[in-house]
Design an enzyme around this catalytic site. Structure first.
Site, mmCIF file in Angstrom:
data_model
loop_
_atom_site.group_PDB
_atom_site.id
_atom_site.type_symbol
_atom_site.label_atom_id
_atom_site.label_comp_id
_atom_site.label_asym_id
_atom_site.label_seq_id
_atom_site.Cartn_x
_atom_site.Cartn_y
_atom_site.Cartn_z
ATOM 1 C CD1 TRP A 150 -2.201 -1.986 1.691
ATOM 2 C CD2 TRP A 150 -3.088 -1.217 -0.111
ATOM 3 N NE1 TRP A 150 -3.304 -2.885 0.904
ATOM 4 C CE2 TRP A 150 -3.872 -2.270 -0.064
ATOM 5 C CE3 TRP A 150 -3.331 -0.224 -1.252
ATOM 6 C CZ2 TRP A 150 -4.882 -2.432 -0.854
ATOM 7 C CZ3 TRP A 150 -4.575 -0.310 -2.146
ATOM 8 C CH2 TRP A 150 -5.269 -1.492 -1.920
ATOM 9 C CE LYS A 178 -8.739 -3.055 3.503
ATOM 10 N NZ LYS A 178 -7.777 -2.107 2.754
ATOM 11 C CG ASP A 214 -3.450 4.074 3.990
ATOM 12 O OD1 ASP A 214 -4.500 3.980 4.570
ATOM 13 O OD2 ASP A 214 -3.121 3.238 2.899
HETATM 14 C C1 LIG Z 1 -7.472 -1.488 1.461
HETATM 15 C C2 LIG Z 1 -6.242 -0.633 1.713
HETATM 16 C C3 LIG Z 1 -6.223 0.606 0.635
HETATM 17 C C4 LIG Z 1 -7.227 0.736 -0.454
HETATM 18 O O1 LIG Z 1 -8.384 1.119 -0.092
HETATM 19 P P1 LIG Z 1 -9.542 1.363 -1.096
HETATM 20 O O2 LIG Z 1 -10.692 2.006 -0.023
HETATM 21 O O3 LIG Z 1 -10.027 0.264 -1.689
HETATM 22 O O4 LIG Z 1 -8.918 2.326 -1.937
HETATM 23 C C5 LIG Z 1 -5.339 1.463 1.060
HETATM 24 N N1 LIG Z 1 -4.484 1.335 2.148
HETATM 25 C C6 LIG Z 1 -4.534 0.259 2.784
HETATM 26 C C7 LIG Z 1 -3.466 0.259 4.086
HETATM 27 C C8 LIG Z 1 -5.350 -0.650 2.794
HETATM 28 O O5 LIG Z 1 -5.574 -1.689 3.613
#
Ligand SMILES: *Cc1c(COP(=O)(O)O)cnc(C)c1O
Length: 361
Positions: free
Chosen positions: A102, A196, A172
């Protein structure tokens, strides 16, 4: 009821009481004679839900008053672009930590907007570890520093946060938001896709400090500017009403079951059970991740052969546990044990791992 234990990495399991509440009120939301899906985002009913989702997030994460909580669209992926677009101005440098899949995507988009510098590169260790938080040589003139608090695919998680002085720290937190307390004063901006740990897909949480917001560019196309959304309380355009409603219900539920104390306790218990099963397996299960930074959310491991991994995943599915296949880029197994995974699910998996190792070891 035949609900399975859902270990998928995202979208992922939701708290059962929340699903039941959504079901109960789905067709006719109390007091409005229609579904919430059909109602205006400018209505009094929705306004209360929207603001209560925001105040629950503020309360649970103990977010100080000098931050704005926003709900945006486009997933965490849009933030890979929006963050540099808004924060890069005269200062073009971005200090990026390259900790896994990511972080790589965040870096790729940052390159299109600013001038990122990699201040930690985990590629040499196959992204199985992280640096000491304060060991990195940071640029005091960077626009911001970026970290990925939890790498969903590799299974590494920051346990401490770098001290970035006057440079905003951006994180993030898509895969570990609301699983632990945060020292919010250390962050300039935190973002997280909801699917998530918070709600179904469709909304992204963005938490931004006032001084960082004030320094953002003001000349971007409307949707792309934080300065568009923050003063309008995320109601500049139609927000993702239904996932925000789910955030309200999920955060109500978290408060009811004991708040962040309980979230931290459950996360630790789930992870202890699964890592414990690996550590007790005499090397049958191997976790590639440095024990100091093992994720409490995405737990990865290998078996002695790929054939045994296939057999393990198939047997686990038979046993009511789905989503244990590792990401296609890394193989092996992965259990995503997000906030809504009952501790019972992790205990069930740990017992299954012990039994499988006894039979196949
Ligand atoms: C799942 C994830 C993303 C992507 O998220 P989207 O909502 O699908 O754009 C970005 N960063 C991390 C750490 C993730 O686990």
């Amino acid at each position: 009821m035949n609900r399975v234990f859902n270990f998928f990495a995202g979208p992922s399991t939701m708290p059962l009481p929340v699903l039941e509440k959504i079901q109960k009120d789905f067709v006719e939301y109390p007091g409005i004679g229609m579904s919430l899906m059909e109602t205006s985002h400018r209505s009094k009913t929705y306004d209360e839900i929207h603001n209560s989702a925001i105040s629950n997030i503020k309360e649970l994460l103990e977010i100080p008053d000098n931050f704005h909580v926003m709900f945006l669209g486009g997933g965490a992926t849009l933030q890979f672009t929006m963050v540099p677009m808004n924060l890069v101005g005269e200062k073009k440098g971005i200090d990026m930590t390259l900790t896994g899949a990511w972080a790589k995507k965040a870096l790729a988009d940052a390159r299109k907007v600013g001038e990122p510098r990699i201040v930690y590169d985990g590629a040499g260790d196959n992204f199985t570890t992280l640096p000491e938080a304060n060991s990195m040589d940071l640029d005091p003139n960077a626009a911001y520093v970026h970290v990925t608090s939890n790498e969903t695919i590799g299974g590494v998680q920051w346990k401490e946060w770098p001290d970035t002085g006057n440079v905003p720290l951006v994180a993030d937190m898509s895969s570990d938001i609301l699983s632990r307390r945060l020292p919010m004063e250390k962050f300039g901006l935190v973002y997280a896709g909801a699917q998530k740990n918070l709600a179904p897909a469709g909304v992204t949480l963005v938490i931004i400090r006032d001084d960082v917001l004030a320094s953002c560019r003001g000349d971007l196309p409307a949707y792309l500017g934080y300065k568009t959304h923050a003063p309008k309380n995320s109601l500049y355009n139609t927000p993702p009403v239904f996932p925000i409603y789910a955030i309200k219900l999920v955060t109500d539920h978290v408060k009811e079951i004991g708040g962040m104390d309980e979230m931290e306790r459950r996360a630790q218990q789930r992870a202890d059970a699964i890592y414990g099963a690996m550590d007790d397996s005499n090397g049958f299960y191997r976790c590639p991740v440095d024990p100091k930074v093992r994720s409490l959310m995405n737990i990865v491991w290998r078996l002695p052969t790929e054939e045994l991994e296939k057999k393990f995943i198939a047997a686990a599915t038979e046993d009511g546990m789905v989503g244990l296949k590792g990401h296609r880029d890394v193989g092996g197994c992965r259990a995503s044990v997000y906030n809504a995974m009952p501790v019972e699910g992790a205990l069930h998996l740990a017992q299954f791992m012990a039994d499988f190792a006894a039979k196949n070891g």
